[in-house]
Design an enzyme around this catalytic site. Structure first.
Site, PDB file in Angstrom:
ATOM      1  N   HIS A  84       0.728   2.608  -2.264  1.00 33.43           N
ATOM      2  CA  HIS A  84       0.620   2.806  -3.714  1.00 33.43           C
ATOM      3  C   HIS A  84       1.878   2.367  -4.453  1.00 33.43           C
ATOM      4  CE1 HIS A  84       2.564   6.896  -3.155  1.00 33.43           C
ATOM      5  NE2 HIS A  84       3.095   6.564  -4.317  1.00 33.43           N
ATOM      6  N   ASP A 131      -2.207   5.122   3.236  1.00 30.32           N
ATOM      7  CA  ASP A 131      -1.202   4.772   2.220  1.00 30.32           C
ATOM      8  C   ASP A 131       0.059   4.221   2.893  1.00 30.32           C
ATOM      9  OD1 ASP A 131       0.117   4.496  -0.164  1.00 30.32           O
ATOM     10  OD2 ASP A 131       0.372   6.646  -0.534  1.00 30.32           O
ATOM     11  N   GLN A 228       8.290  12.803  -7.410  1.00 31.55           N
ATOM     12  CA  GLN A 228       8.221  11.458  -7.973  1.00 31.55           C
ATOM     13  C   GLN A 228       9.540  10.709  -7.724  1.00 31.55           C
ATOM     14  OE1 GLN A 228       7.053  14.132  -9.974  1.00 31.55           O
ATOM     15  NE2 GLN A 228       4.966  13.661  -9.386  1.00 31.55           N
ATOM     16  N   GLY A 229       9.431   9.482  -7.265  1.00 33.40           N
ATOM     17  CA  GLY A 229      10.595   8.690  -6.916  1.00 33.40           C
ATOM     18  C   GLY A 229      10.880   8.661  -5.435  1.00 33.40           C
ATOM     19  N   ASP A 230      10.257   9.592  -4.689  1.00 34.92           N
ATOM     20  CA  ASP A 230      10.430   9.629  -3.231  1.00 34.92           C
ATOM     21  C   ASP A 230       9.347   8.843  -2.493  1.00 34.92           C
ATOM     22  OD1 ASP A 230      12.721  11.302  -3.162  1.00 34.92           O
ATOM     23  OD2 ASP A 230      11.453  13.045  -3.545  1.00 34.92           O
ATOM     24  N   SER A 231       8.283   8.460  -3.197  1.00 35.41           N
ATOM     25  CA  SER A 231       7.172   7.744  -2.573  1.00 35.41           C
ATOM     26  C   SER A 231       7.653   6.618  -1.675  1.00 35.41           C
ATOM     27  CB  SER A 231       6.256   7.142  -3.641  1.00 35.41           C
ATOM     28  OG  SER A 231       5.298   8.057  -4.079  1.00 35.41           O
TER      29      SER A 231
END
Length: 280
Positions: A84, A131, A228-231
């Site tokens: 993603h 993913d 958020q930002g660690d994906s």
């Protein structure tokens, strides 16, 4: 709007509430990039496989590359990240920065992405299923076994209760405060059976825990998680990459563990793609 178009738009804009890519707008300051929930300051020498995946939108080429996701070095020329993070993009929009502690720093090694290899069945059967993606970088990273080092891929799933280490520059909470330094957090593995029960009443029926997913969280307590930002970043157990940060219901909630791409389940796909690249 068709389902395929909707999914592409969501991935491109990173606006899906459960996705853990960083929802930076094109005009947003890079200081808004931020950190893990409930974690501690670490050093890249403690997680030398960690990279920052930086992105530049094609509509605003004058803007600098900005942190979008994390990733893990698995070969000197290959990075594992989340599908993603890269769906709907092209390789030329990305830079990989390795060997740095800083979200916006240029002190590390910066290389270009020459190829994106995304799992062909991403989002098949369930939201954020499969993913996983590989990035080919050129030139290869100069592995030094200190601040830049490849991590081994897991071939067996971790036991429930095993302590995992998650690292990255994600937010301290959804929309939380900013940090420019690399953080980590230690979180126990949750079995897929229990995790699926936790998510049973979340969203619609597409949000289910599949064998291609892995869960980790402090059930009943919360307070520690990726955000958020660690994906795309690493979940590591005993020096092996077991998970890739994927999704969750908000961040660090007591009743909802974080969800990760399950590396051991996806290992056949990874091995196939790695072998193909080694033959080129």
């Amino acid at each position: 709007m068709s389902r395929s178009l909707l999914l592409t738009l969501c991935a491109l804009l990173c606006l899906v509430a459960v996705a853990r890519c960083l929802p930076l707008q094109e005009d947003e300051e890079s200081s808004q990039g931020p950190r893990i929930v409930g974690g501690y300051v670490t050093d890249v020498a403690q997680c030398p496989y960690q990279i920052s995946l930086r992105y530049k939108g094609i509509t605003t080429p004058q803007n600098p590359y900005r942190h979008r996701c994390g990733g893990s070095v698995i070969r000197n020329n290959l990075i594992a990240t989340a599908a993603h993070c890269v769906i709907g993009t092209v390789a030329s929009q990305f830079k990989v920065v390795a060997g740095t502690n800083l979200l916006s720093g240029t002190d590390g090694v910066i290389v270009s992405v020459s190829k994106i290899i995304m799992h062909e069945e991403y989002f098949s059967g369930a939201a954020y299923n499969n993913d996983i993606a590989l990035l080919v970088v050129d030139p290869p990273l100069p592995l030094n076994n200190f601040t830049i080092k490849a991590i081994d891929l897991a071939s067996e799933p971790p036991l429930p209760g095993a302590i995992s280490k998650i690292s990255g520059w994600g937010t301290t909470a959804s929309g939380g405060s900013a940090s420019n330094v690399l953080l980590a957090v230690d979180v126990p593995i949750v079995s897929n059976e229990i995790c699926n029960q936790d998510y049973e009443n979340f969203g619609d029926s597409t949000y289910q825990i599949t064998p291609a997913m892995l869960c980790a969280g402090v059930r009943g307590v919360g307070g520690k998680d990726a955000c958020q930002g660690d994906s795309g970043g690493p979940l590591v157990v005993r020096d092996q990459l077991h998970g890739v940060v994927s999704w969750g219901n908000a961040c660090a909630l007591a009743d909802y563990p974080g969800v990760y791409a399950n590396v051991s389940n996806l290992r056949p796909w990874l091995d196939e793609k790695i072998a193909e690249e080694s033959q080129l």
